[in-house]
Design a protein around this motif. Structure first.
Motif, short mmCIF file in Angstrom:
data_model
loop_
_atom_site.label_atom_id
_atom_site.label_comp_id
_atom_site.label_asym_id
_atom_site.label_seq_id
_atom_site.Cartn_x
_atom_site.Cartn_y
_atom_site.Cartn_z
N SER A 66 4.59 -19.36 4.65
CA SER A 66 4.72 -18.23 3.72
C SER A 66 4.25 -16.91 4.32
O SER A 66 4.71 -15.84 3.90
N THR A 67 3.33 -16.94 5.28
CA THR A 67 2.81 -15.70 5.87
C THR A 67 3.41 -15.42 7.24
O THR A 67 3.00 -14.47 7.91
N TRP A 68 4.36 -16.24 7.67
CA TRP A 68 4.96 -16.04 8.99
C TRP A 68 5.83 -14.79 9.00
O TRP A 68 6.49 -14.45 8.01
N ARG A 69 5.89 -14.14 10.14
CA ARG A 69 6.81 -13.02 10.34
C ARG A 69 8.23 -13.56 10.41
O ARG A 69 8.46 -14.70 10.79
N SER B 89 2.19 -20.18 -1.25
CA SER B 89 1.44 -20.48 -0.03
C SER B 89 0.80 -21.86 -0.13
O SER B 89 -0.06 -22.11 -0.98
N ASP C 290 2.26 -24.20 6.48
CA ASP C 290 2.53 -23.11 5.55
C ASP C 290 3.21 -21.97 6.30
O ASP C 290 2.62 -21.34 7.16
N SER D 199 -0.03 -22.50 11.17
CA SER D 199 0.07 -21.71 9.94
C SER D 199 -1.02 -20.65 9.88
O SER D 199 -0.80 -19.54 9.40
N ASP E 112 -2.88 -21.62 0.59
CA ASP E 112 -3.63 -21.12 -0.56
C ASP E 112 -3.87 -22.25 -1.55
O ASP E 112 -4.98 -22.39 -2.10
#
Length: 523
Positions: free
Chosen positions: A434-437, A254, A432, A411, A257
């Motif tokens: 990394s947390t996308w659906r 991430s 970022d 993001s 992060d």
């Protein structure tokens, strides 16, 4: 890029301090970070920005103010300079005295340790040149104003024609009026220079990686993929990156992060003596980070060049004053507080900021401001519609100067993604994912390919193909197959699809890709 993550190093991290060749730039100079975000190496490339100088080259100045953010390496550079000068010794009739001012508790101590010391007394009676290196002016136990006045008083009584002075201090607290102006008066304006320590070059970082037995190719690939070079060019946050990499065998997937940890690290007090004596300011790191976000929103969205720390009535039109940033009540995962002028000054005295000239502090790296501005709006609960209106041009699309901030906003806030995916897919790659659906990533890929096919958009920037791996999702191979094999589409569109499949290592597409590669009628 290697297909397998290497085994993490098992040895403890080595020291981040090395005898690097460090460079200095005039306080009002502009750094050239065009080597993919690293300091452009003046020993390897023709230098187009403001001139970088070594301390040896700065020897033409009898008096130097050597400034820099916390943890950038000022003390280390001064120690190395002291060793160099001491080695010259009697051969060049030079005397070097290095004094750490952090333990200076009184004016009596100052006189005893410096001006009445045996080395200085002997120098007064001789004909040699004295280099007086004063470290940690900002960390002195006595107040900085009387310290500055006493130094000036003593300097006036010394043979200044044989005296060179180097004073290291944090940029934000350099006493320009009480010390800088008198030094100009004593030695002459042309003999006094104010320089800041520049960040690290690519080769400096590679030295650290090799010493810790870290694969440079793998590490830098992840560094570019996370757009985290701005943390690698500072010794303080480079150490943080190395700790993360060694403990986890990789950098965080991430980017948000990593930026959160990096910015928080820069908000913490890095100096052991300040921590031990509890001279930590009035705010904890989380509170400082919140104020940094407030400053970021004001400077990035308000298009302000710097924070002005001088008299408010003299605030330049392109800057923002301290009082304009104060007065807000901040709540979060920290004790609630109301921002004051002193709070703002406290955060300006961290690694997030560097000098923009006398009484002006700006972002040490623009990416810090862009990320923190987006984080601040998100944490404050600013409505998505309001945020989007602030970021987009009336004719549609993100305002170019706010594009990176827009990527961070998308993001952090899923509600904003749909609109920005349709208009600015390439820009969102900088954020970022990394947390996308999976559905959001699929929509982003479709938008990218559509805009390329329509000839309306394709953004090229350094390391873009490395960022393509962020697009990976369970249905990506099926999504790209049609584009890769459709000969009616533009070559440029199919090539983007091929680049994405390569970076995401979609091995299930190898038969189709091989068939295209062997087809002599294909482009």
């Amino acid at each position: 890029m290697p297909t397998n993550t290497p085994n993490p190093p098992t040895a403890p991290i080595g020291p981040v301090r090395f005898d690097w060749q460090r460079f200095w730039i005039a306080q009002t100079g502009i750094l050239d970070l065009s080597d993919a975000g690293f300091l452009r190496d003046p020993e390897e490339f023709a230098f187009e920005g403001d001139a970088l100088k070594t301390l040896v080259e700065l020897d033409v100045y009898p008096v130097l103010a050597l400034l820099g953010e916390p943890g950038i390496g000022k003390s280390d550079a001064l120690k190395i300079e002291h060793e160099r000068l001491s080695a010259l010794g009697h051969e060049q009739n030079v005397v070097s005295v290095l004094v750490d001012l952090k333990t200076s508790s009184s004016e009596e101590w100052l006189c005893r340790q410096i001006f009445e010391s045996p080395k200085v007394e002997s120098w007064k009676e001789g004909a040699s040149r004295l280099y007086l290196l004063l470290d940690s002016l900002d960390e002195a136990m006595m107040q900085i104003e009387p310290l500055a006045h006493r130094l000036v008083h003593e300097f006036r009584n010394l043979p200044t024609d044989r005296l060179s002075v180097r004073i290291a201090c944090r940029t934000a607290v350099w006493p320009a009026k009480t010390l800088g102006e008198p030094l100009k008066e004593i030695w002459g304006e042309s003999n006094f220079g104010i320089f800041e320590l520049a960040p690290l070059r690519r080769r400096d970082v590679l030295i650290v990686l090799n010493s810790n037995k870290i694969d440079p190719e793998e590490f830098t690939s992840r560094l570019f993929g996370n757009q985290a070079v701005s943390f690698a060019i500072k010794p303080l946050t480079l150490k943080m990156l190395l700790k993360l990499y060694i403990s986890e065998g990789r950098l965080p997937s991430s980017t948000a992060d990593l930026y959160s940890k990096g910015c928080l690290s820069l908000c913490e007090e890095p100096n052991p003596s300040r921590r031990e004596t509890r001279r930590l300011g009035h705010l904890n790191a989380q509170q400082r980070l919140r104020i940094a976000g407030r400053i970021a929103a004001a400077t990035v969205l308000g298009n302000r060049f710097a924070v002005w720390t001088g008299p408010e009535t003299e605030t330049p039109s392109e800057d923002i004053s301290l009082s304009a940033l104060a007065g807000a009540r901040e709540e979060g995962a920290f004790p609630t507080f109301t921002t004051t002028d002193d709070n703002v000054r406290e955060i300006l005295d961290t690694g997030l900021f560097s000098s923009r000239g006398d009484q002006r502090m700006g972002w040490a790296h623009q990416t810090y401001g862009e990320f923190l501005a987006a984080l601040y709006l998100f944490e404050k609960g600013v409505p998505a519609k309001t945020t989007l209106k602030a970021l987009t041009h009336p004719n549609g699309g993100l305002i170019p100067q706010l594009a990176n901030m827009g990527a961070w906003v998308a993001s952090l806030n899923p509600e904003l993604r749909t609109s920005l995916i349709a208009t600015d897919p390439w820009t969102l790659l900088r954020g970022d994912l990394s947390t996308w659906r999976a559905s959001d990533k699929s929509a982003l890929v479709d938008s990218m390919l559509s805009l390329v096919e329509e000839g309306r958009s394709r953004e090229i920037f350094f390391g873009i193909t490395g960022i393509y791996e962020k697009l990976n999702h369970p249905g990506l191979a099926i999504q790209l197959l049609g584009t890769i094999t459709d000969r009616s589409l533009k070559v440029s569109t199919r090539r983007v699809a091929l680049d994405v499949s390569e970076r995401c290592e979609l091995r299930e597409l190898q038969p189709e890709i091989l068939q295209i590669a062997l087809d002599q009628t294909e482009d």
